[in-house]
Design a protein around this motif. Sequence first.
Motif, PDB file in Angstrom:
ATOM      1  N   TYR A  44       0.834  -1.207   0.000  1.00 11.24           N
ATOM      2  CA  TYR A  44       0.000   0.000   0.000  1.00 11.24           C
ATOM      3  C   TYR A  44       0.869   1.257   0.000  1.00 11.24           C
ATOM      4  O   TYR A  44       0.608   2.202  -0.748  1.00 11.24           O
ATOM      5  CB  TYR A  44      -0.920  -0.009   1.225  1.00 11.24           C
ATOM      6  CG  TYR A  44      -1.726   1.257   1.361  1.00 11.24           C
ATOM      7  CD1 TYR A  44      -2.851   1.457   0.575  1.00 11.24           C
ATOM      8  CD2 TYR A  44      -1.352   2.256   2.262  1.00 11.24           C
ATOM      9  CE1 TYR A  44      -3.609   2.612   0.693  1.00 11.24           C
ATOM     10  CE2 TYR A  44      -2.085   3.418   2.385  1.00 11.24           C
ATOM     11  CZ  TYR A  44      -3.207   3.595   1.595  1.00 11.24           C
ATOM     12  OH  TYR A  44      -3.930   4.746   1.711  1.00 11.24           O
ATOM     13  N   THR A  45       1.931   1.252   0.817  1.00 12.45           N
ATOM     14  CA  THR A  45       2.821   2.409   0.888  1.00 12.45           C
ATOM     15  C   THR A  45       3.494   2.657  -0.458  1.00 12.45           C
ATOM     16  O   THR A  45       3.566   3.802  -0.930  1.00 12.45           O
ATOM     17  CB  THR A  45       3.888   2.174   1.975  1.00 12.45           C
ATOM     18  OG1 THR A  45       3.229   2.003   3.227  1.00 12.45           O
ATOM     19  CG2 THR A  45       4.846   3.360   2.063  1.00 12.45           C
ATOM     20  N   VAL A  46       3.994   1.613  -1.084  1.00 16.70           N
ATOM     21  CA  VAL A  46       4.686   1.765  -2.368  1.00 16.70           C
ATOM     22  C   VAL A  46       3.713   2.225  -3.455  1.00 16.70           C
ATOM     23  O   VAL A  46       4.042   3.106  -4.267  1.00 16.70           O
ATOM     24  CB  VAL A  46       5.391   0.451  -2.761  1.00 16.70           C
ATOM     25  CG1 VAL A  46       5.870   0.496  -4.199  1.00 16.70           C
ATOM     26  CG2 VAL A  46       6.535   0.176  -1.812  1.00 16.70           C
ATOM     27  N   LEU A  47       2.524   1.655  -3.482  1.00 13.63           N
ATOM     28  CA  LEU A  47       1.574   2.000  -4.535  1.00 13.63           C
ATOM     29  C   LEU A  47       0.994   3.396  -4.338  1.00 13.63           C
ATOM     30  O   LEU A  47       0.654   4.062  -5.320  1.00 13.63           O
ATOM     31  CB  LEU A  47       0.447   0.964  -4.580  1.00 13.63           C
ATOM     32  CG  LEU A  47       0.873  -0.439  -5.028  1.00 13.63           C
ATOM     33  CD1 LEU A  47      -0.304  -1.406  -4.908  1.00 13.63           C
ATOM     34  CD2 LEU A  47       1.400  -0.410  -6.448  1.00 13.63           C
ATOM     35  N   GLU A  48       0.842   3.845  -3.113  1.00  9.75           N
ATOM     36  CA  GLU A  48       0.229   5.151  -2.836  1.00  9.75           C
ATOM     37  C   GLU A  48       1.254   6.257  -2.611  1.00  9.75           C
ATOM     38  O   GLU A  48       0.879   7.376  -2.337  1.00  9.75           O
ATOM     39  CB  GLU A  48      -0.683   5.040  -1.605  1.00  9.75           C
ATOM     40  CG  GLU A  48      -1.863   4.122  -1.817  1.00  9.75           C
ATOM     41  CD  GLU A  48      -2.813   4.617  -2.900  1.00  9.75           C
ATOM     42  OE1 GLU A  48      -3.038   5.839  -2.987  1.00  9.75           O
ATOM     43  OE2 GLU A  48      -3.323   3.762  -3.669  1.00  9.75           O
ATOM     44  N   TRP A  49       2.552   5.943  -2.704  1.00 11.95           N
ATOM     45  CA  TRP A  49       3.589   6.933  -2.446  1.00 11.95           C
ATOM     46  C   TRP A  49       3.552   8.015  -3.544  1.00 11.95           C
ATOM     47  O   TRP A  49       3.576   7.704  -4.713  1.00 11.95           O
ATOM     48  CB  TRP A  49       4.950   6.257  -2.446  1.00 11.95           C
ATOM     49  CG  TRP A  49       6.034   7.110  -1.866  1.00 11.95           C
ATOM     50  CD1 TRP A  49       6.878   7.937  -2.542  1.00 11.95           C
ATOM     51  CD2 TRP A  49       6.377   7.221  -0.486  1.00 11.95           C
ATOM     52  NE1 TRP A  49       7.729   8.548  -1.683  1.00 11.95           N
ATOM     53  CE2 TRP A  49       7.443   8.137  -0.404  1.00 11.95           C
ATOM     54  CE3 TRP A  49       5.885   6.649   0.682  1.00 11.95           C
ATOM     55  CZ2 TRP A  49       8.031   8.484   0.816  1.00 11.95           C
ATOM     56  CZ3 TRP A  49       6.473   6.998   1.886  1.00 11.95           C
ATOM     57  CH2 TRP A  49       7.527   7.914   1.943  1.00 11.95           C
ATOM     58  N   PRO A  50       3.459   9.275  -3.140  1.00 13.67           N
ATOM     59  CA  PRO A  50       3.440  10.341  -4.161  1.00 13.67           C
ATOM     60  C   PRO A  50       4.815  10.498  -4.825  1.00 13.67           C
ATOM     61  O   PRO A  50       5.814  10.686  -4.154  1.00 13.67           O
ATOM     62  CB  PRO A  50       3.062  11.586  -3.368  1.00 13.67           C
ATOM     63  CG  PRO A  50       3.467  11.301  -1.960  1.00 13.67           C
ATOM     64  CD  PRO A  50       3.362   9.801  -1.788  1.00 13.67           C
ATOM     65  N   LEU A  51       4.831  10.400  -6.126  1.00 15.98           N
ATOM     66  CA  LEU A  51       6.097  10.519  -6.858  1.00 15.98           C
ATOM     67  C   LEU A  51       6.310  11.890  -7.434  1.00 15.98           C
ATOM     68  O   LEU A  51       5.570  12.593  -7.892  1.00 15.98           O
ATOM     69  CB  LEU A  51       6.153   9.462  -7.972  1.00 15.98           C
ATOM     70  CG  LEU A  51       6.153   8.030  -7.478  1.00 15.98           C
ATOM     71  CD1 LEU A  51       6.124   7.061  -8.659  1.00 15.98           C
ATOM     72  CD2 LEU A  51       7.412   7.763  -6.657  1.00 15.98           C
TER      73      LEU A  51
END
Length: 51
Positions: A44-51
């Motif tokens: 979840y953290t990796v997929l939702e991390w703002p890039l």
Amino acid sequence: MTTHRSHPAPVPPVHPARPVERAMTAALVLAVIAGLGWIGGMLYTVLEWPL
């Protein structure tokens, strides 16, 4: 004078309903649940991390 025993003491047969085995099974189940939760949180953290 001490005596030497050539063989160890007899080991009692393992019974499936022993409290230690139930505690170990419960601990392993909780560890698996915690591991799955941790993996889910990381995904979840990796997929939702703002890039």
